[in-house]
Design a protein around this motif. Sequence first.
Motif, PDB file in Angstrom:
ATOM      1  N   PRO A 136       0.815  -1.221   0.000  1.00 46.99           N
ATOM      2  CA  PRO A 136       0.000   0.000   0.000  1.00 46.99           C
ATOM      3  C   PRO A 136       0.852   1.277   0.000  1.00 46.99           C
ATOM      4  O   PRO A 136       0.435   2.306  -0.500  1.00 46.99           O
ATOM      5  CB  PRO A 136      -0.819  -0.095   1.286  1.00 46.99           C
ATOM      6  CG  PRO A 136      -0.796  -1.525   1.672  1.00 46.99           C
ATOM      7  CD  PRO A 136       0.504  -2.067   1.154  1.00 46.99           C
ATOM      8  N   GLY A 137       2.060   1.201   0.568  1.00 46.76           N
ATOM      9  CA  GLY A 137       2.923   2.374   0.645  1.00 46.76           C
ATOM     10  C   GLY A 137       2.348   3.478   1.512  1.00 46.76           C
ATOM     11  O   GLY A 137       1.355   3.289   2.216  1.00 46.76           O
ATOM     12  N   PHE A 138       2.990   4.631   1.471  1.00 48.04           N
ATOM     13  CA  PHE A 138       2.556   5.814   2.187  1.00 48.04           C
ATOM     14  C   PHE A 138       2.539   6.960   1.189  1.00 48.04           C
ATOM     15  O   PHE A 138       3.482   7.115   0.408  1.00 48.04           O
ATOM     16  CB  PHE A 138       3.515   6.151   3.347  1.00 48.04           C
ATOM     17  CG  PHE A 138       3.602   5.059   4.378  1.00 48.04           C
ATOM     18  CD1 PHE A 138       2.597   4.876   5.305  1.00 48.04           C
ATOM     19  CD2 PHE A 138       4.699   4.213   4.421  1.00 48.04           C
ATOM     20  CE1 PHE A 138       2.666   3.872   6.262  1.00 48.04           C
ATOM     21  CE2 PHE A 138       4.781   3.204   5.372  1.00 48.04           C
ATOM     22  CZ  PHE A 138       3.766   3.040   6.285  1.00 48.04           C
ATOM     23  N   LYS A 139       1.510   7.782   1.221  1.00 51.36           N
ATOM     24  CA  LYS A 139       1.374   8.822   0.205  1.00 51.36           C
ATOM     25  C   LYS A 139       2.482   9.873   0.249  1.00 51.36           C
ATOM     26  O   LYS A 139       2.724  10.548  -0.734  1.00 51.36           O
ATOM     27  CB  LYS A 139      -0.010   9.467   0.249  1.00 51.36           C
ATOM     28  CG  LYS A 139      -0.359  10.180   1.527  1.00 51.36           C
ATOM     29  CD  LYS A 139      -1.776  10.717   1.448  1.00 51.36           C
ATOM     30  CE  LYS A 139      -2.209  11.306   2.762  1.00 51.36           C
ATOM     31  NZ  LYS A 139      -3.587  11.752   2.731  1.00 51.36           N
ATOM     32  N   ASP A 140       3.179   9.987   1.377  1.00 49.95           N
ATOM     33  CA  ASP A 140       4.261  10.967   1.458  1.00 49.95           C
ATOM     34  C   ASP A 140       5.651  10.333   1.294  1.00 49.95           C
ATOM     35  O   ASP A 140       6.661  10.996   1.494  1.00 49.95           O
ATOM     36  CB  ASP A 140       4.187  11.746   2.773  1.00 49.95           C
ATOM     37  CG  ASP A 140       4.316  10.862   4.007  1.00 49.95           C
ATOM     38  OD1 ASP A 140       4.026   9.653   3.909  1.00 49.95           O
ATOM     39  OD2 ASP A 140       4.696  11.390   5.066  1.00 49.95           O
ATOM     40  N   VAL A 141       5.701   9.055   0.916  1.00 53.34           N
ATOM     41  CA  VAL A 141       6.977   8.365   0.696  1.00 53.34           C
ATOM     42  C   VAL A 141       6.936   7.757  -0.705  1.00 53.34           C
ATOM     43  O   VAL A 141       6.458   6.644  -0.901  1.00 53.34           O
ATOM     44  CB  VAL A 141       7.222   7.263   1.758  1.00 53.34           C
ATOM     45  CG1 VAL A 141       8.571   6.600   1.524  1.00 53.34           C
ATOM     46  CG2 VAL A 141       7.147   7.834   3.170  1.00 53.34           C
ATOM     47  N   VAL A 161       3.269   1.949  11.280  1.00 54.69           N
ATOM     48  CA  VAL A 161       1.983   1.905  10.590  1.00 54.69           C
ATOM     49  C   VAL A 161       1.677   3.215   9.897  1.00 54.69           C
ATOM     50  O   VAL A 161       0.718   3.325   9.170  1.00 54.69           O
ATOM     51  CB  VAL A 161       0.827   1.542  11.560  1.00 54.69           C
ATOM     52  CG1 VAL A 161       0.990   0.138  12.085  1.00 54.69           C
ATOM     53  CG2 VAL A 161       0.726   2.534  12.697  1.00 54.69           C
ATOM     54  N   GLY A 162       2.494   4.232  10.139  1.00 53.19           N
ATOM     55  CA  GLY A 162       2.239   5.536   9.548  1.00 53.19           C
ATOM     56  C   GLY A 162       1.121   6.252  10.277  1.00 53.19           C
ATOM     57  O   GLY A 162       0.655   5.817  11.327  1.00 53.19           O
TER      58      GLY A 162
END
Length: 163
Positions: A136-141, A161-162
């Motif tokens: 899923p990743g992270f929207k800021d990475v 978990v962000g």
Amino acid sequence: MALSLGLFIVAPIGSAAAAGFPDVTSFKKEIEYLTEQKVINGYDDGTFRPSVKLTRAQGVVMIMRSIGLPDTELKNPGFQDVNTKTFGYEAIAHAVDLGIINGKTTERFDPAGTITRAEMAKVLVNAFEMGGMFPPGFKDVGRGLWSYPYISALAANNITVGY
């Protein structure tokens, strides 16, 4: 242990007072565990100072205390700002030799500089030899960032978990 160390760098604030540290209101169990393991400690005045930013040298010392210093010859890491009198010299030298952390440049380590969350992600992944990807990743990475594989590996191993 990686999970406990990671909580100090990559998790949101929790609540509860830690025994022995009157200024701690978050992550009581984790702080007690790492203190018992002699990975972290408080200040001479009995405080923990949870709001003080972690330096690069402090971060490396914590990691090397948790995995143990190798029984190998100590090699000078070759940084102009790190010498035998620098806090954490032995831990820094071993961590650099093991590929756990790099300097800011080939000449400068910046031991008193603040360690970023991304840098600590790299240190944790390298020290504990973690792998994996978090689809899923992270929207800021973004996938193009140098820190992407390290942050993704922490998430894949349930260390972060962000937000």
